[in-house]
Design a protein around this motif. Structure first.
Motif, PDB file in Angstrom:
ATOM      1  N   THR A 219      21.644   2.266 -12.570  1.00 31.02           N
ATOM      2  CA  THR A 219      21.622   0.804 -12.556  1.00 31.02           C
ATOM      3  C   THR A 219      22.111   0.251 -13.890  1.00 31.02           C
ATOM      4  O   THR A 219      22.899  -0.705 -13.944  1.00 31.02           O
ATOM      5  N   TYR A 220      21.660   0.857 -14.979  1.00 25.19           N
ATOM      6  CA  TYR A 220      22.058   0.392 -16.315  1.00 25.19           C
ATOM      7  C   TYR A 220      23.535   0.659 -16.576  1.00 25.19           C
ATOM      8  O   TYR A 220      24.273  -0.214 -17.042  1.00 25.19           O
ATOM      9  N   LEU A 221      23.996   1.863 -16.233  1.00 26.52           N
ATOM     10  CA  LEU A 221      25.384   2.221 -16.503  1.00 26.52           C
ATOM     11  C   LEU A 221      26.360   1.414 -15.662  1.00 26.52           C
ATOM     12  O   LEU A 221      27.485   1.164 -16.085  1.00 26.52           O
ATOM     13  N   SER A 222      25.943   1.007 -14.462  1.00 26.19           N
ATOM     14  CA  SER A 222      26.867   0.287 -13.586  1.00 26.19           C
ATOM     15  C   SER A 222      27.240  -1.073 -14.137  1.00 26.19           C
ATOM     16  O   SER A 222      28.204  -1.686 -13.685  1.00 26.19           O
ATOM     17  N   ARG A 223      26.531  -1.552 -15.173  1.00 30.25           N
ATOM     18  CA  ARG A 223      26.882  -2.834 -15.779  1.00 30.25           C
ATOM     19  C   ARG A 223      28.038  -2.691 -16.750  1.00 30.25           C
ATOM     20  O   ARG A 223      28.764  -3.624 -17.015  1.00 30.25           O
ATOM     21  N   GLY A 224      28.219  -1.502 -17.330  1.00 30.56           N
ATOM     22  CA  GLY A 224      29.234  -1.322 -18.352  1.00 30.56           C
ATOM     23  C   GLY A 224      28.848  -2.062 -19.624  1.00 30.56           C
ATOM     24  O   GLY A 224      27.737  -2.569 -19.769  1.00 30.56           O
ATOM     25  N   THR A 254      17.775 -21.072  -5.996  1.00 31.43           N
ATOM     26  CA  THR A 254      18.776 -20.324  -6.754  1.00 31.43           C
ATOM     27  C   THR A 254      18.549 -18.826  -6.626  1.00 31.43           C
ATOM     28  O   THR A 254      19.504 -18.048  -6.510  1.00 31.43           O
ATOM     29  N   TYR A 255      17.283 -18.420  -6.627  1.00 29.52           N
ATOM     30  CA  TYR A 255      16.975 -16.990  -6.565  1.00 29.52           C
ATOM     31  C   TYR A 255      17.491 -16.385  -5.259  1.00 29.52           C
ATOM     32  O   TYR A 255      17.982 -15.263  -5.237  1.00 29.52           O
ATOM     33  N   PHE A 256      17.383 -17.129  -4.162  1.00 29.36           N
ATOM     34  CA  PHE A 256      17.874 -16.651  -2.874  1.00 29.36           C
ATOM     35  C   PHE A 256      19.311 -17.117  -2.649  1.00 29.36           C
ATOM     36  O   PHE A 256      19.650 -17.694  -1.621  1.00 29.36           O
ATOM     37  N   GLY A 264      18.687  -8.695 -16.830  1.00 26.77           N
ATOM     38  CA  GLY A 264      18.833  -7.317 -17.272  1.00 26.77           C
ATOM     39  C   GLY A 264      18.813  -6.375 -16.093  1.00 26.77           C
ATOM     40  O   GLY A 264      18.800  -6.806 -14.928  1.00 26.77           O
ATOM     41  N   ALA A 265      18.798  -5.063 -16.394  1.00 28.10           N
ATOM     42  CA  ALA A 265      18.897  -4.054 -15.347  1.00 28.10           C
ATOM     43  C   ALA A 265      17.713  -4.113 -14.381  1.00 28.10           C
ATOM     44  O   ALA A 265      17.893  -4.011 -13.163  1.00 28.10           O
ATOM     45  N   ILE A 266      16.493  -4.284 -14.917  1.00 30.73           N
ATOM     46  CA  ILE A 266      15.309  -4.314 -14.052  1.00 30.73           C
ATOM     47  C   ILE A 266      15.325  -5.564 -13.177  1.00 30.73           C
ATOM     48  O   ILE A 266      15.068  -5.500 -11.963  1.00 30.73           O
ATOM     49  N   ASP A 267      15.636  -6.700 -13.784  1.00 28.43           N
ATOM     50  CA  ASP A 267      15.709  -7.942 -13.023  1.00 28.43           C
ATOM     51  C   ASP A 267      16.795  -7.858 -11.955  1.00 28.43           C
ATOM     52  O   ASP A 267      16.614  -8.327 -10.825  1.00 28.43           O
ATOM     53  N   LEU A 268      17.921  -7.254 -12.313  1.00 28.03           N
ATOM     54  CA  LEU A 268      19.004  -7.068 -11.349  1.00 28.03           C
ATOM     55  C   LEU A 268      18.553  -6.213 -10.174  1.00 28.03           C
ATOM     56  O   LEU A 268      18.809  -6.534  -9.006  1.00 28.03           O
ATOM     57  N   LEU A 269      17.849  -5.122 -10.465  1.00 26.25           N
ATOM     58  CA  LEU A 269      17.376  -4.219  -9.415  1.00 26.25           C
ATOM     59  C   LEU A 269      16.385  -4.919  -8.491  1.00 26.25           C
ATOM     60  O   LEU A 269      16.459  -4.780  -7.260  1.00 26.25           O
ATOM     61  N   ILE A 270      15.467  -5.696  -9.070  1.00 34.82           N
ATOM     62  CA  ILE A 270      14.469  -6.404  -8.262  1.00 34.82           C
ATOM     63  C   ILE A 270      15.140  -7.466  -7.398  1.00 34.82           C
ATOM     64  O   ILE A 270      14.833  -7.600  -6.202  1.00 34.82           O
ATOM     65  N   TRP A 271      16.059  -8.220  -7.985  1.00 36.05           N
ATOM     66  CA  TRP A 271      16.754  -9.267  -7.238  1.00 36.05           C
ATOM     67  C   TRP A 271      17.547  -8.687  -6.076  1.00 36.05           C
ATOM     68  O   TRP A 271      17.500  -9.185  -4.955  1.00 36.05           O
TER      69      TRP A 271
END
Length: 427
Positions: A219-224, A254-256, A264-271
């Motif tokens: 997840t982190y690496l996919s952001r570059g 907005t969230y939906f 960040g990576a964690i927020d991206l994963l949860i969203w």
């Protein structure tokens, strides 16, 4: 307790319950309280119908006599294993030999931006041309069900090469930065571990920690190496609207939506785990109405069924997932998958939603009645596929139809030199 909770007998209730709660209850509450989109009401209705039909299909015994009641084709186990693993090794070699870039290695070096990684991930398999266009289909078929099943068989029978095959398959699953491949590989083994058929508690904990670590890493690496704005959603950031890029603060509406910008990576994963599938499913229903004029496609969304659909309707194949992605992001780079009932709806309407759901219930019944623990352990993969993608692709592209046919009509014959096929419990 864990063994009972992971039993395939509970699979239809898990799937129906999650579909009702996730695609039914949550959209209904969100729409009732915040009034985001009227299509959330339709999504809730479709999902509830689908959930009820899955449970109904599970209680239909139409295929029961096939389980153990058909004279099987007998194959030597060594020949079958060599055929599966040999074909997979050849496929991996061809994929790597013809790839221009390896996304994971480029991301690890830190030399690629998020947009670079998007293109590299597309080029690695999805964007292949000519004869190479067959490679992504073969890869999905093997990694979707065949290799997870083959690994599960190796661990159930305590094959001496199981601890060599597992890390190699895990390593390959990371190359394209596709986290779901890693999950598919390990899920049947975790189910078997919960049922105390493989591994012990220490190995289970170790593998769980390792899996979470690798999941976070990809997840982190996919952001570059990108700016904080670009980190929001790497696969579509470059196509965000000016209004979306200027948005600040938090709101449910907005969230939906595609306007949300994770921090960040964690927020991206949860969203991506909570909101994206829900508003994508609602957007898919909207696309059916607004861009397809609510006309039934009769299988035209499927590569396999499109030729037959053209005979019925005269229309060419449509890439429905790409249409939804373009509607959401204004880009042609990706595909926006949604739950199987949207595929059923766009092709066959309400009869399709009920019919596809009944078929899913019947398939889950086969898992629950199978005497093969490795096959039965695949039920979470099947449920996950139909939860976030189509049933046709799950059965055909992901190889589950082949696995079902293998379970019903093939019996492996062990030789004296090979491990016993009976199920062993590892303390």
């Amino acid at each position: 307790m864990l063994g009972q909770l992971s039993s395939a007998r509970l699979a239809p209730y898990y799937l129906a319950g999650v579909i009702f709660a996730y695609y039914g209850l949550v959209p209904a509450v969100v729409q009732a309280v915040w009034g985001i989109d009227a299509y959330y009401w339709k999504l809730a209705t479709v999902a509830t119908t689908a959930a009820v039909s899955i449970v109904a299909g599970f209680h239909i015994p139409v295929f029961d006599r096939l389980v153990g009641g058909v004279r099987p084709i007998v194959l030597p186990a060594r020949v079958a294993a060599f055929g599966v693993w040999g074909a997979f090794v050849v496929l991996v070699f061809v994929i790597l030999a013809t790839a221009d870039n390896i996304p994971f290695l480029n991301a690890l070096s830190g030399a690629s931006t998020a947009q670079d990684l998007i293109v590299q991930r597309q080029d690695f398999l999805a964007a292949r041309q000519g004869w190479e266009a067959a490679l992504p289909y073969l890869n999905v078929m093997f990694m979707g069900s065949i290799i997870p099943y083959a690994l599960a068989v190796m661990f159930v029978n305590m094959h001496r090469l199981r601890w060599i095959a597992l890390p190699l398959v895990m390593a390959y699953s990371l190359l394209a930065l596709e986290k779901i491949l890693l999950v598919k590989v390990l899920t049947p083994l975790f189910i078997l571990a919960m049922q105390r058929r493989v591994w012990n508690a220490a190995i289970l904990v170790l593998m769980s920690v390792l899996t979470l670590g690798l999941f976070y890493l990809t997840t982190y690496l996919s952001r570059g190496e990108t700016s904080s704005e670009e980190m929001a959603f790497a696969e579509a950031m470059s196509h965000a609207s000016p209004a979306a890029q200027a948005a600040s603060g938090f709101s449910v509406a907005t969230y939906f939506s595609t306007d949300y910008r994770p921090s960040g990576a964690i927020d991206l994963l949860i969203w991506r785990s909570i909101a994206v599938p829900i508003f994508t499913a609602a957007d898919a229903l909207k696309v059916i109405d607004t861009e397809l004029d609510n006309q039934l496609q009769f299988g035209a969304t499927s590569t396999f069924l499109a030729p037959l659909a053209k005979i019925v309707t005269g229309r060419d194949k449509i890439n429905f997932d790409a249409m939804v992605y373009t509607y959401q992001w204004g880009s042609h780079l990706g595909r926006a998958n949604s739950a199987y009932f949207n595929e059923a709806s766009v092709n066959f309407g309400w009869p399709g939603v009920v019919g596809f759901s009944l078929i899913i219930g019947l398939c889950l019944r086969l898992f629950s009645r199978s005497p093969d623990p490795a096959f039965a352990a695949l039920w979470p993969l099947f449920c996950w596929n139909v939860f976030q993608a189509g049933l046709i692709g799950t059965l055909l592209s992901n190889g589950f139809l082949l696995v079902f046919a293998f379970m019903l009509f093939v019996r492996l014959e062990e030789t004296a030199a090979e491990p016993s096929p009976r199920v062993r419990r590892q303390s």
